[in-house]
Motif scaffolding. Structure first.
Motif, PDB file in Angstrom:
ATOM      1  N   THR A  45       0.854  -1.191   0.000  1.00 32.04           N
ATOM      2  CA  THR A  45       0.000   0.000   0.000  1.00 32.04           C
ATOM      3  C   THR A  45       0.886   1.236   0.000  1.00 32.04           C
ATOM      4  N   ARG A  46       0.470   2.216  -0.778  1.00 29.61           N
ATOM      5  CA  ARG A  46       1.170   3.490  -0.832  1.00 29.61           C
ATOM      6  C   ARG A  46       0.139   4.578  -1.060  1.00 29.61           C
ATOM      7  N   ASN A  47       0.064   5.545  -0.143  1.00 28.06           N
ATOM      8  CA  ASN A  47      -0.900   6.657  -0.150  1.00 28.06           C
ATOM      9  C   ASN A  47      -2.214   6.347  -0.880  1.00 28.06           C
ATOM     10  N   ASN A  48      -3.048   5.552  -0.225  1.00 34.12           N
ATOM     11  CA  ASN A  48      -4.399   5.175  -0.672  1.00 34.12           C
ATOM     12  C   ASN A  48      -4.439   4.391  -1.976  1.00 34.12           C
ATOM     13  N   ILE A  49      -3.393   3.638  -2.273  1.00 32.88           N
ATOM     14  CA  ILE A  49      -3.380   2.770  -3.451  1.00 32.88           C
ATOM     15  C   ILE A  49      -2.836   1.400  -3.027  1.00 32.88           C
ATOM     16  N   ILE A  50      -3.565   0.334  -3.400  1.00 34.16           N
ATOM     17  CA  ILE A  50      -3.126  -1.035  -3.117  1.00 34.16           C
ATOM     18  C   ILE A  50      -2.619  -1.634  -4.422  1.00 34.16           C
ATOM     19  N   LYS A  51      -1.470  -2.289  -4.348  1.00 33.90           N
ATOM     20  CA  LYS A  51      -0.902  -2.957  -5.507  1.00 33.90           C
ATOM     21  C   LYS A  51      -0.555  -4.384  -5.108  1.00 33.90           C
ATOM     22  N   LEU A  52      -0.937  -5.361  -5.939  1.00 29.76           N
ATOM     23  CA  LEU A  52      -0.639  -6.760  -5.683  1.00 29.76           C
ATOM     24  C   LEU A  52       0.516  -7.199  -6.577  1.00 29.76           C
ATOM     25  N   ILE A  53       1.463  -7.918  -5.980  1.00 26.37           N
ATOM     26  CA  ILE A  53       2.647  -8.377  -6.705  1.00 26.37           C
ATOM     27  C   ILE A  53       2.781  -9.875  -6.515  1.00 26.37           C
ATOM     28  N   LYS A  54       3.065 -10.581  -7.622  1.00 22.63           N
ATOM     29  CA  LYS A  54       3.274 -12.032  -7.555  1.00 22.63           C
ATOM     30  C   LYS A  54       4.667 -12.300  -7.000  1.00 22.63           C
ATOM     31  N   THR A  55       4.766 -13.325  -6.118  1.00 23.41           N
ATOM     32  CA  THR A  55       6.081 -13.705  -5.591  1.00 23.41           C
ATOM     33  C   THR A  55       6.739 -14.769  -6.456  1.00 23.41           C
ATOM     34  N   GLN A  56       5.947 -15.505  -7.231  1.00 23.23           N
ATOM     35  CA  GLN A  56       6.480 -16.521  -8.137  1.00 23.23           C
ATOM     36  C   GLN A  56       5.927 -16.273  -9.534  1.00 23.23           C
ATOM     37  N   ASN A  57       6.547 -16.873 -10.523  1.00 20.95           N
ATOM     38  CA  ASN A  57       6.081 -16.707 -11.892  1.00 20.95           C
ATOM     39  C   ASN A  57       5.518 -18.028 -12.418  1.00 20.95           C
ATOM     40  N   THR A  58       4.514 -18.571 -11.719  1.00 18.34           N
ATOM     41  CA  THR A  58       3.891 -19.825 -12.119  1.00 18.34           C
ATOM     42  C   THR A  58       2.477 -19.551 -12.612  1.00 18.34           C
ATOM     43  N   GLN A  59       1.866 -20.564 -13.214  1.00 12.39           N
ATOM     44  CA  GLN A  59       0.506 -20.406 -13.718  1.00 12.39           C
ATOM     45  C   GLN A  59      -0.485 -20.245 -12.564  1.00 12.39           C
ATOM     46  N   GLU A  60      -0.248 -20.950 -11.461  1.00 20.89           N
ATOM     47  CA  GLU A  60      -1.125 -20.824 -10.289  1.00 20.89           C
ATOM     48  C   GLU A  60      -1.050 -19.419  -9.706  1.00 20.89           C
ATOM     49  N   ALA A  61       0.167 -18.872  -9.614  1.00 19.98           N
ATOM     50  CA  ALA A  61       0.341 -17.512  -9.101  1.00 19.98           C
ATOM     51  C   ALA A  61      -0.353 -16.510 -10.016  1.00 19.98           C
ATOM     52  N   GLN A  62      -0.290 -16.768 -11.308  1.00 18.21           N
ATOM     53  CA  GLN A  62      -0.939 -15.909 -12.297  1.00 18.21           C
ATOM     54  C   GLN A  62      -2.455 -15.879 -12.079  1.00 18.21           C
ATOM     55  N   ALA A  63      -3.044 -17.052 -11.852  1.00 17.97           N
ATOM     56  CA  ALA A  63      -4.491 -17.142 -11.643  1.00 17.97           C
ATOM     57  C   ALA A  63      -4.902 -16.481 -10.331  1.00 17.97           C
ATOM     58  N   ILE A  64      -4.142 -16.710  -9.274  1.00 20.10           N
ATOM     59  CA  ILE A  64      -4.452 -16.156  -7.953  1.00 20.10           C
ATOM     60  C   ILE A  64      -4.281 -14.632  -7.952  1.00 20.10           C
ATOM     61  N   HIS A  65      -3.358 -14.131  -8.772  1.00 19.23           N
ATOM     62  CA  HIS A  65      -3.065 -12.700  -8.839  1.00 19.23           C
ATOM     63  C   HIS A  65      -4.312 -11.904  -9.222  1.00 19.23           C
ATOM     64  N   GLY A  66      -4.943 -12.253 -10.332  1.00 22.41           N
ATOM     65  CA  GLY A  66      -6.143 -11.544 -10.768  1.00 22.41           C
ATOM     66  C   GLY A  66      -7.326 -11.785  -9.852  1.00 22.41           C
ATOM     67  N   LEU A  67      -7.461 -13.020  -9.348  1.00 23.55           N
ATOM     68  CA  LEU A  67      -8.553 -13.353  -8.435  1.00 23.55           C
ATOM     69  C   LEU A  67      -8.474 -12.523  -7.158  1.00 23.55           C
ATOM     70  N   SER A  68      -7.286 -12.444  -6.573  1.00 21.67           N
ATOM     71  CA  SER A  68      -7.113 -11.696  -5.320  1.00 21.67           C
ATOM     72  C   SER A  68      -7.423 -10.225  -5.514  1.00 21.67           C
ATOM     73  N   ARG A  69      -6.972  -9.671  -6.640  1.00 24.85           N
ATOM     74  CA  ARG A  69      -7.230  -8.256  -6.917  1.00 24.85           C
ATOM     75  C   ARG A  69      -8.730  -7.996  -7.024  1.00 24.85           C
ATOM     76  N   SER A  70      -9.454  -8.878  -7.723  1.00 22.09           N
ATOM     77  CA  SER A  70     -10.899  -8.713  -7.883  1.00 22.09           C
ATOM     78  C   SER A  70     -11.624  -8.834  -6.550  1.00 22.09           C
ATOM     79  N   ILE A  71     -11.215  -9.782  -5.732  1.00 22.41           N
ATOM     80  CA  ILE A  71     -11.868  -9.977  -4.430  1.00 22.41           C
ATOM     81  C   ILE A  71     -11.642  -8.775  -3.521  1.00 22.41           C
ATOM     82  N   ILE A  72     -10.412  -8.264  -3.476  1.00 22.86           N
ATOM     83  CA  ILE A  72     -10.113  -7.101  -2.626  1.00 22.86           C
ATOM     84  C   ILE A  72     -10.870  -5.871  -3.124  1.00 22.86           C
ATOM     85  N   ASN A  73     -10.930  -5.693  -4.441  1.00 18.28           N
ATOM     86  CA  ASN A  73     -11.672  -4.565  -5.006  1.00 18.28           C
ATOM     87  C   ASN A  73     -13.161  -4.673  -4.668  1.00 18.28           C
ATOM     88  N   ASN A  74     -13.728  -5.888  -4.750  1.00 14.45           N
ATOM     89  CA  ASN A  74     -15.134  -6.093  -4.408  1.00 14.45           C
ATOM     90  C   ASN A  74     -15.388  -5.864  -2.921  1.00 14.45           C
TER      91      ASN A  74
END
Length: 178
Positions: A45-74
């Motif tokens: 988090t940085r001055n009222n902005i949340i950013k999600l970053i993947k720790t690994q470059n796998t297909q599972e991390a890729q899928a969880i990345h977008g899912l987590s962002r959508s859930i937090i936004n909702n």
């Protein structure tokens, strides 16, 4: 590459976000929600902005990345504005009413169907045929609305049943006479 996961989430002024790395807690005017974040995702988090970053470059991390962002936004949208789904009952003699917090549906069966909403979900009935499901959790609101609709989904010949407010039912032609 997830395009949704790379989008930043802007936090409104009246929302408080608390991040304890495996879990994120969002508090607002309508209530609070929490979500357990996968270890494949890091939240910054940085001055009222949340950013999600993947720790690994796998297909599972890729899928969880977008899912987590959508859930937090909702979650942020839910505690600030809330979510609402509207259903319409169509059919002669079909109606609904509230009995305490429970929804009672009379829709052509020999018995009345009773639906109990979970916590933090409100159901309103307007003029016996319009049902409004509202709450702060988008997943629960959608699930309860789908449960109500599944009791008597719209049939394709006359269009009788329970449908979403903006749903169009594809109608079929009846039997052809001689």
């Amino acid at each position: 590459m997830s395009r949704i996961g790379r989008k930043e989430i802007v936090i409104p002024n009246n929302i408080e976000v608390i991040i304890n790395q495996p879990e994120i807690l969002v508090q607002g005017t309508k209530g609070q929600l929490s979500y357990k974040i996968s270890e494949l995702i890091k939240v910054e988090t940085r001055n009222n902005i949340i950013k999600l970053i993947k720790t690994q470059n796998t297909q599972e991390a890729q899928a969880i990345h977008g899912l987590s962002r959508s859930i937090i936004n909702n979650m942020i949208q839910g505690v600030s504005q809330g979510f609402e789904k509207k259903l319409i009952i169509q059919g002669v003699g079909y109606r609904s009413h509230m009995e305490g917090k429970n929804l009672i549906l009379n829709i052509g069966y020999s018995h009345a169907v009773k639906i109990e909403p979970p916590e933090n979900i409100n159901i309103r009935v307007e003029n016996n045929t319009n049902i409004c499901v509202s709450g702060i959790n988008k997943e629960k609101v959608g699930q309860i609305a789908a449960t109500i609709r599944s009791v008597r989904p719209p049939e394709p010949y006359k269009g009788k049943g329970i449908r979403y407010e903006n749903e169009t039912v594809k109608r079929k032609v009846g039997k052809a006479g001689k």
